[in-house]
Design a protein around this motif. Structure first.
Motif, PDB file in Angstrom:
ATOM      1  N   VAL A   1       0.830  -1.196   0.000  1.00 42.15           N
ATOM      2  CA  VAL A   1       0.000   0.000   0.000  1.00 42.15           C
ATOM      3  C   VAL A   1       0.868   1.251   0.000  1.00 42.15           C
ATOM      4  O   VAL A   1       2.058   1.215   0.333  1.00 42.15           O
ATOM      5  CB  VAL A   1      -0.969   0.021   1.197  1.00 42.15           C
ATOM      6  N   SER A   2       0.259   2.344  -0.371  1.00 43.81           N
ATOM      7  CA  SER A   2       0.936   3.637  -0.336  1.00 43.81           C
ATOM      8  C   SER A   2       1.470   3.896   1.075  1.00 43.81           C
ATOM      9  O   SER A   2       0.726   3.829   2.047  1.00 43.81           O
ATOM     10  CB  SER A   2      -0.047   4.742  -0.739  1.00 43.81           C
ATOM     11  N   GLY A   3       2.772   4.172   1.171  1.00 40.17           N
ATOM     12  CA  GLY A   3       3.392   4.378   2.469  1.00 40.17           C
ATOM     13  C   GLY A   3       3.863   3.108   3.136  1.00 40.17           C
ATOM     14  O   GLY A   3       4.482   3.154   4.201  1.00 40.17           O
ATOM     15  N   GLY A   4       3.589   1.944   2.533  1.00 41.09           N
ATOM     16  CA  GLY A   4       3.993   0.664   3.104  1.00 41.09           C
ATOM     17  C   GLY A   4       5.158   0.053   2.352  1.00 41.09           C
ATOM     18  O   GLY A   4       5.752   0.674   1.471  1.00 41.09           O
ATOM     19  N   ASP A   5       5.491  -1.189   2.682  1.00 40.81           N
ATOM     20  CA  ASP A   5       6.577  -1.879   2.003  1.00 40.81           C
ATOM     21  C   ASP A   5       6.260  -3.366   1.909  1.00 40.81           C
ATOM     22  O   ASP A   5       5.242  -3.847   2.434  1.00 40.81           O
ATOM     23  CB  ASP A   5       7.918  -1.655   2.713  1.00 40.81           C
TER      24      ASP A   5
ATOM     25  N   PHE B   1      -1.070   0.526  -3.409  1.00 42.99           N
ATOM     26  CA  PHE B   1      -2.500   0.829  -3.356  1.00 42.99           C
ATOM     27  C   PHE B   1      -2.731   2.140  -2.608  1.00 42.99           C
ATOM     28  O   PHE B   1      -2.340   2.283  -1.447  1.00 42.99           O
ATOM     29  CB  PHE B   1      -3.248  -0.317  -2.672  1.00 42.99           C
ATOM     30  N   PRO B   2      -3.393   3.109  -3.264  1.00 52.03           N
ATOM     31  CA  PRO B   2      -3.524   4.451  -2.670  1.00 52.03           C
ATOM     32  C   PRO B   2      -4.492   4.483  -1.493  1.00 52.03           C
ATOM     33  O   PRO B   2      -5.276   3.562  -1.269  1.00 52.03           O
ATOM     34  CB  PRO B   2      -4.084   5.296  -3.840  1.00 52.03           C
ATOM     35  N   THR B   3      -4.432   5.576  -0.767  1.00 55.13           N
ATOM     36  CA  THR B   3      -5.440   5.857   0.249  1.00 55.13           C
ATOM     37  C   THR B   3      -6.693   6.372  -0.460  1.00 55.13           C
ATOM     38  O   THR B   3      -6.624   6.853  -1.596  1.00 55.13           O
ATOM     39  CB  THR B   3      -4.956   6.930   1.232  1.00 55.13           C
ATOM     40  N   PRO B   4      -7.850   6.314   0.185  1.00 55.33           N
ATOM     41  CA  PRO B   4      -9.041   6.913  -0.414  1.00 55.33           C
ATOM     42  C   PRO B   4      -8.840   8.388  -0.739  1.00 55.33           C
ATOM     43  O   PRO B   4      -9.316   8.874  -1.779  1.00 55.33           O
ATOM     44  CB  PRO B   4     -10.118   6.705   0.659  1.00 55.33           C
ATOM     45  N   GLU B   5      -8.115   9.113   0.101  1.00 54.52           N
ATOM     46  CA  GLU B   5      -7.888  10.536  -0.132  1.00 54.52           C
ATOM     47  C   GLU B   5      -7.014  10.753  -1.364  1.00 54.52           C
ATOM     48  O   GLU B   5      -7.271  11.667  -2.168  1.00 54.52           O
ATOM     49  CB  GLU B   5      -7.222  11.159   1.103  1.00 54.52           C
ATOM     50  N   GLU B   6      -5.995   9.929  -1.540  1.00 54.75           N
ATOM     51  CA  GLU B   6      -5.142  10.037  -2.732  1.00 54.75           C
ATOM     52  C   GLU B   6      -5.945   9.740  -3.995  1.00 54.75           C
ATOM     53  O   GLU B   6      -5.765  10.396  -5.025  1.00 54.75           O
ATOM     54  CB  GLU B   6      -3.964   9.075  -2.617  1.00 54.75           C
TER      55      GLU B   6
ATOM     56  N   VAL C   1     -12.593 -15.064  -4.154  1.00 52.91           N
ATOM     57  CA  VAL C   1     -12.708 -13.612  -4.025  1.00 52.91           C
ATOM     58  C   VAL C   1     -11.359 -12.988  -3.689  1.00 52.91           C
ATOM     59  O   VAL C   1     -10.544 -13.573  -2.972  1.00 52.91           O
ATOM     60  CB  VAL C   1     -13.750 -13.209  -2.960  1.00 52.91           C
ATOM     61  N   THR C   2     -11.139 -11.805  -4.226  1.00 58.94           N
ATOM     62  CA  THR C   2      -9.929 -11.048  -3.920  1.00 58.94           C
ATOM     63  C   THR C   2     -10.329  -9.647  -3.475  1.00 58.94           C
ATOM     64  O   THR C   2     -11.246  -9.046  -4.056  1.00 58.94           O
ATOM     65  CB  THR C   2      -8.976 -10.995  -5.124  1.00 58.94           C
ATOM     66  N   THR C   3      -9.675  -9.165  -2.447  1.00 59.78           N
ATOM     67  CA  THR C   3     -10.000  -7.855  -1.878  1.00 59.78           C
ATOM     68  C   THR C   3      -8.707  -7.095  -1.630  1.00 59.78           C
ATOM     69  O   THR C   3      -7.780  -7.629  -1.012  1.00 59.78           O
ATOM     70  CB  THR C   3     -10.746  -8.013  -0.540  1.00 59.78           C
ATOM     71  N   ILE C   4      -8.662  -5.848  -2.119  1.00 58.74           N
ATOM     72  CA  ILE C   4      -7.510  -4.989  -1.857  1.00 58.74           C
ATOM     73  C   ILE C   4      -8.017  -3.683  -1.265  1.00 58.74           C
ATOM     74  O   ILE C   4      -8.889  -3.026  -1.836  1.00 58.74           O
ATOM     75  CB  ILE C   4      -6.696  -4.715  -3.138  1.00 58.74           C
ATOM     76  N   THR C   5      -7.489  -3.322  -0.125  1.00 59.47           N
ATOM     77  CA  THR C   5      -7.822  -2.060   0.532  1.00 59.47           C
ATOM     78  C   THR C   5      -6.529  -1.443   1.043  1.00 59.47           C
ATOM     79  O   THR C   5      -5.518  -2.141   1.231  1.00 59.47           O
ATOM     80  CB  THR C   5      -8.791  -2.267   1.707  1.00 59.47           C
ATOM     81  N   HIS C   6      -6.552  -0.145   1.304  1.00 60.81           N
ATOM     82  CA  HIS C   6      -5.353   0.484   1.836  1.00 60.81           C
ATOM     83  C   HIS C   6      -5.123   0.090   3.295  1.00 60.81           C
ATOM     84  O   HIS C   6      -3.996  -0.204   3.699  1.00 60.81           O
ATOM     85  CB  HIS C   6      -5.434   2.011   1.708  1.00 60.81           C
ATOM     86  N   ASP C   7      -6.164   0.071   4.068  1.00 65.41           N
ATOM     87  CA  ASP C   7      -6.070  -0.290   5.476  1.00 65.41           C
ATOM     88  C   ASP C   7      -6.233  -1.798   5.608  1.00 65.41           C
ATOM     89  O   ASP C   7      -7.268  -2.362   5.243  1.00 65.41           O
ATOM     90  CB  ASP C   7      -7.149   0.444   6.275  1.00 65.41           C
TER      91      ASP C   7
END
Length: 371
Positions: free
Chosen positions: A13-17, A294-299, A346-352
């Motif tokens: 995710v954005s900001g992660g590694d 994967f971006p944040t909702p705000e991004e 099923v596949t799910t990708i979220t920032h959090d």
């Protein structure tokens, strides 16, 4: 009850590694097992800043060690990048460590990477709804102007001078190695240990009615069709597989699994907010750059969309199942009924990460209660 399973890309995710992404995968796998999912599959992707699942066999071993009952496997090993022997040795080792729990899903993506640079535009097809299931207009990488990146990927993933292997031949070699019946064209025997006699459940994954579906059908193997990758071709894929199916010792009749992108939350508004970055993430793939973190909702909300951008991702965005547990279960039921699927993936990708775990838990519970 139709079995429900999870496909994981180990998203960064954005900001992660990658380290955190892999830790999240182990956590989600444990949650999936507790929620009653049948399988936990790991994808194989390369050259993607936003995906950490580039070595599925390694990750499968870690997931299997972190769980105890859920089946763990690949969705899918890209055979264009590996030899049949290498695949059987890897998965034979996994089976020896975790007997009876390992799935070996095989795909043509390795071969197809070489084809993308010459990919023709798909034939004209308008979006349509079949018994409540959206079948969108097809997308093709032919729309990408600069395809040199695909040539580079193919070069880097394969040994210099290596010939592109034939998918059907590789599948046959894998089956022969496992069965202990492998012979070269000259009749020379080769035995694989670990690998021979492994209790692997073999699957073929595909996005169309082409070679993957045909290979699965002609060998009496189960087939997984990718509604989440190529929703426009899912009916073509499952129909081609069923039409060509020949009974085998393992399967007397066709056995189909169909995939879907889902995001589930307690309210529809929360689910839509959590799913907001998905379009921007798909855009990064469709432009040929590879999946971004994967971006944040705000991004995602800050991105300025053009009509061309919207058109580029429309099929994937329109076929993502987003909503409350009851809403998503209903859409998955439609997908199951229209495709005749025996299982769903099923596949799910979220920032959090907590949102992703919660989505899996909510869906697992609702599927048992409502499906």
């Amino acid at each position: 009850m139709t079995r429900l399973s999870i496909l994981d890309l180990a998203p960064i995710v954005s900001g992660g590694d990658a380290r955190q992404a892999l830790a999240n995968t182990l956590d989600l796998a444990r949650a999936a097992e507790a929620a009653g999912y049948h399988r936990y599959w790991l994808a194989e992707h390369h050259f993607t800043p936003g995906v950490a699942s580039s070595a599925p066999a390694v990750l499968i071993g870690a997931v299997a060690a972190a769980t105890s009952t859920i089946r763990v496997g690949s969705g899918a090993v890209q055979l264009g990048h590996q030899t049949a022997l290498g695949v059987v040795e890897q998965f034979g080792t996994l089976d020896a460590l975790h007997p009876g729990r390992i799935d070996l899903g095989l795909g043509r993506s390795g071969q197809r990477a070489k084809e993308f640079k010459d990919a023709p535009a798909p034939p004209p097809q308008e979006a349509r709804v079949v018994d409540g299931l959206l079948i969108p207009k097809p997308f093709s990488f032919a729309s990408i102007a600069d395809k040199s990146i695909f040539t580079l990927w193919a070069q880097l993933l394969q040994q210099p001078g290596a010939q592109s292997p034939d998918f059907a031949e590789q599948v046959d070699d894998i089956r022969a190695f496992i069965a202990g019946t492998y012979r070269s064209a000259e009749g020379v025997e080769a035995r694989v240990n670990p690998g021979e006699g492994a209790e692997l459940e073999l699957w073929i994954l595909g996005s169309s009615g082409g070679q993957s579906a045909q290979v699965a059908a002609e060998r009496g193997l189960p087939f997984a069709a990718n509604y989440h990758v190529a929703p426009s071709a899912v009916l073509e894929a499952v129909d081609a597989y069923r039409d060509a199916f020949k009974p085998s010792d393992l399967h007397a009749k066709p056995h189909v699994m169909v995939s879907a992108d889902v995001v589930v939350a307690e309210t529809e508004a929360d689910a839509k907010r959590i799913a907001e970055p998905y379009g921007l993430w798909v855009r990064s793939i469709r432009t040929g750059a590879g999946a971004i973190p994967f971006p944040t909702p705000e991004e995602a909300l800050a991105h300025e969309w053009t009509p061309e951008d919207r058109e580029l991702i429309a099929d994937r965005l329109d076929t993502q199942f987003v909503g409350t547990p009851a809403q998503v279960v209903e859409r998955l039921r439609v997908l199951r009924d229209v495709t005749g699927a025996d299982e769903l993936l099923v596949t799910t990708i979220t920032h959090d990460h907590a949102d992703r775990v919660r989505s899996a838990e909510l869906l697992g519970r609702a599927w048992k209660e409502l499906s």
